[in-house]
Design a protein around this motif. Structure first.
Motif, short mmCIF file in Angstrom:
data_model
loop_
_atom_site.label_atom_id
_atom_site.label_comp_id
_atom_site.label_asym_id
_atom_site.label_seq_id
_atom_site.Cartn_x
_atom_site.Cartn_y
_atom_site.Cartn_z
N ARG A 126 12.77 64.04 50.80
CA ARG A 126 12.63 65.14 51.74
C ARG A 126 14.00 65.64 52.21
N ALA A 127 14.98 64.74 52.23
CA ALA A 127 16.31 65.13 52.71
C ALA A 127 16.88 66.27 51.88
N PHE A 128 16.59 66.27 50.57
CA PHE A 128 17.09 67.36 49.72
C PHE A 128 16.50 68.69 50.17
N GLU A 152 15.26 69.43 53.14
CA GLU A 152 15.79 69.79 54.46
C GLU A 152 17.17 70.39 54.34
N ALA A 153 17.98 69.80 53.47
CA ALA A 153 19.33 70.34 53.27
C ALA A 153 19.25 71.79 52.83
N CYS A 154 18.36 72.06 51.90
CA CYS A 154 18.21 73.42 51.40
C CYS A 154 17.72 74.37 52.48
N GLN A 182 13.69 79.17 46.23
CA GLN A 182 15.04 78.73 45.90
C GLN A 182 15.13 77.21 45.95
N ARG A 229 16.04 75.18 42.55
CA ARG A 229 17.35 74.58 42.43
C ARG A 229 17.37 73.09 42.72
N VAL A 230 16.42 72.61 43.50
CA VAL A 230 16.49 71.20 43.88
C VAL A 230 15.25 70.41 43.48
N ASN A 278 14.82 67.75 39.92
CA ASN A 278 14.69 66.32 40.20
C ASN A 278 13.32 65.77 39.86
N LYS A 327 20.26 66.65 34.96
CA LYS A 327 19.82 66.88 36.35
C LYS A 327 20.16 68.28 36.85
N LYS A 328 20.32 69.20 35.94
CA LYS A 328 20.69 70.55 36.38
C LYS A 328 20.34 71.51 35.28
N ILE A 337 14.15 75.12 62.40
CA ILE A 337 13.79 74.21 61.31
C ILE A 337 12.58 73.36 61.71
N PHE A 343 22.99 66.90 59.37
CA PHE A 343 21.94 65.94 59.70
C PHE A 343 22.50 64.55 59.99
N ASN A 355 23.22 64.38 53.71
CA ASN A 355 22.27 64.73 52.66
C ASN A 355 22.85 65.74 51.67
N PRO A 356 23.95 65.34 50.99
CA PRO A 356 24.45 66.23 49.94
C PRO A 356 23.41 66.30 48.84
N LEU A 357 23.40 67.41 48.10
CA LEU A 357 22.45 67.53 47.00
C LEU A 357 22.97 66.74 45.81
N PRO A 358 22.08 66.27 44.95
CA PRO A 358 22.51 65.42 43.84
C PRO A 358 23.15 66.22 42.71
N ILE A 359 24.11 67.04 43.07
CA ILE A 359 24.86 67.82 42.08
C ILE A 359 26.34 67.58 42.35
N PHE A 384 26.86 75.95 46.97
CA PHE A 384 25.41 76.12 46.98
C PHE A 384 24.95 77.24 47.91
N LEU A 441 22.87 80.77 47.24
CA LEU A 441 21.62 81.13 47.90
C LEU A 441 21.69 82.53 48.47
N ARG A 499 29.99 72.48 53.01
CA ARG A 499 29.11 73.38 52.25
C ARG A 499 28.50 74.46 53.13
#
Lengths: 289, 270
Positions: free
Chosen positions: A169-171, A173-175, A184, A188-189, A193, A287-288, B68, B106, B110-114, B122, B126, B179
């Motif tokens: 879920r953190a991914f 939330e980050a987005c 999006q 993208r995420v 994954n 992964k991309k 949020i 946060f 929580n960086p994205l896995p990229i 990023f 967007l 970011r």
């Protein structure tokens, strides 16, 4: 001080017994698979030849090859996948990423799970009613593949949803916190994954689609056809149905023939699975996309 | 949504001083009221810390500024929040626009896995349009500028293609701040940004927050009073969903006006 008491000894024995039981069960599970494979290879192996793979059946299906059936099964699997994967993945995306958690979505989920429990012959009858007659596709590859697609949709939806839920879920939330729209975020995420899990569902589906007989028997596959299908509105032969026919309906079929067909069917499924597993490993590395 | 009765009387005068202003903000999670009549003015370019015992509503307050919270579905709000003088709960407010202006950090990095580079770019991807996005050279410049801004450039410049999740937690948290910067936000919301970090990482991120002061309006939630004291210029003390006290940080810790504040600061509860 650290000598085992009676109680400790008993615990140890009970522990051993359970362990043995679980191990036995596991072996019992694997054993049939090995026996089946061994039988097929021993009895069907002699039937395999280039002619068997690339010629059409002759002499009342007691001689010759299985080429039309092989090609037919590839058609059915491919068309069924083309229908059910986009549909199933889209439905799973909606259910896990967009739909609110209310009674309607719970009913939908329940319906999907129940759909998985419907016997394949019932799907076959549904296919006849809906695709062959109502939509007027006739008995054709399209009607048969649609029936197979409906039958395997629950597998695709459920495995896709599981793999979407496994994306942390953190991914998301980050987005969201960066102002990404849901699409999006998905594009993208979430999807990159989840894609390897989705492919697992596709693998399961390939196996099931290639092997089913009842749904296609009524909707598009035929006993014998002296030519290859030219498009999705043609009828076709299929390996699973061919196997059924030569082992039960045709007299005087040499014994190695049905075993050979079964061996080819299993080999084909395993190869398709291996291909998607390879694809999955490749995607996991990237992964991309 | 219920409009605040006082709206209009003092709405125009503070346009250019307040970055965030809440008016009579009440918020419910289902039946539970998490915020009660919160009236708050957060000054532009200032680091404001929100402190209080856990469950007092400080994170909720933070999460309603960039909306949020609404993802939860069962959240109900009355009153209003203005960001840079604009009501963010008005119809027609675009959430992507709002969240571009109001970045969020946060508790757990929580960086994205990229890659590190792609993490920084990023937000640009967007919000930028497809054809008029920055060119290749400009992008590399942006990556360097943002990473320098968060004091991360020197340690990662040789491995920009490495996965962001391979960084240490403190570095990840800095990256999460970096970011946000390419799309030029004016407000940064930080929800206990150091609570997952070790003391050294905490010090590094606190140094960064101090460094960003003045350029960005920073609203930071923390349960660590020493941290509030170190990094903030103004401090808000919350208890049971209400604002108890809002004053300059030095004043609050030297001479709290309310007894509840004093008790909390002295560690009688919390």
């Amino acid at each position: 001080m650290f000598q085992a008491t009676k109680r400790d000894v008993r615990n140890k024995n009970v522990e051993f017994l359970w362990r043995l039981l679980f191990l036995t069960m596991t072996v019992l599970l694997v054993l049939p698979v090995l026996i089946i494979l061994a039988t097929l290879i021993v009895k069907g192996g002699p039937a395999i030849s280039l002619g068997f793979l690339f010629l059409e059946p002759t002499n009342g299906m007691t001689e010759g090859g299985i080429f039309p059936a092989l090609v037919g099964t590839l058609w059915l699997v491919a068309v069924a996948l083309l229908i059910s994967v986009p549909l199933g993945v889209a439905a799973a995306l909606y259910l896990s990423e967009y739909a609110p958690d209310n009674w309607l979505t719970r009913v939908i989920n329940l319906a999907i799970i129940n759909l998985a429990g419907v016997p394949s012959i019932v799907h076959a009858l549904f296919g006849v009613g809906a695709f062959v007659l109502f939509f007027g596709f006739g008995t054709s590859i399209l009607a048969a593949s649609l029936t197979l697609a409906v039958m395997t949709l629950p597998v695709v939806i459920v495995t896709t949803r599981e793999s979407l839920l496994a994306v942390p879920r953190a991914f998301r939330e980050a987005c969201w916190s960066m102002g990404a729209t849901r699409w999006q975020t998905i594009r993208r995420v979430v999807l990159p994954n989840a894609v390897s899990g989705i492919l697992t569902g596709v693998i399961l589906e390939v196996s099931r689609t290639a092997g089913e007989t009842a749904p296609i028997m009524l909707t598009g596959a035929v006993f014998f056809l002296p030519f290859l299908p030219q498009g999705i509105f043609d009828q076709t032969m299929a390996l699973s149905l061919h196997l059924f026919v030569i082992s039960t309906q045709v007299p005087n079929v040499p014994e190695h023939l049905p075993y050979g067909v079964a061996l080819v069917l299993i080999a084909m499924v395993l190869m398709l699975n291996a291909a998607s597993i390879g694809f999955r490993v490749y995607l996991r590395g990237r992964k991309k996309w | 949504m219920i409009r605040n009765a006082r709206e209009g009387t003092e709405a125009t005068s503070d346009r250019h001083e307040n970055a965030i202003r809440t008016r009579n903000l009440n918020l419910w999670y289902g039946d539970f009221q998490a915020l009660l009549d919160v009236d708050l003015q957060i000054k532009k370019g200032v680091v404001t810390a929100v402190i209080g015992p856990s469950g007092c509503g400080k994170s909720t307050l933070l999460r309603s500024v960039n909306r949020i919270n609404e993802r939860l579905g069962y959240v109900r709000i009355t009153g209003g929040i203005e960001v840079l003088g604009h009501d963010v709960y008005e119809d027609g407010v675009s959430l992507p626009r709002l969240r571009k202006e109001v970045g969020m950090v946060f508790q757990r990095p929580n960086p994205l896995p990229i890659s590190i580079r792609d993490n920084v770019l990023f937000s640009l991807d967007l919000h930028g349009t497809r054809d008029q996005g920055p060119g290749k050279g400009v992008k590399e410049e942006i990556v360097e500028r943002c990473l320098r801004r968060v004091l991360l450039w020197d340690s990662v410049k040789d491995r920009l293609q490495a996965k962001a999740t391979k960084l240490s937690l403190a570095e990840q948290q800095k990256l999460c701040i970096a970011r946000l910067l390419p799309v030029k936000p004016s407000i940064l919301l930080m929800d206990e940004p150091c609570s997952a970090l070790d003391p050294k990482g905490t010090a590094a991120v606190e140094e960064l927050i101090w460094e960003l002061r003045g350029v960005y309006t920073i609203l930071i939630v923390t349960h660590n009073m020493a941290q509030a004291r170190r990094v903030s210029e103004e401090c808000v003390f919350m208890l049971m969903g209400r604002i108890v006290e809002h004053s300059l940080t030095e004043d609050m810790f030297a001479a709290p006006k309310e007894k509840q504040t004093a008790d909390y600061i002295e560690g009688r509860y919390g």
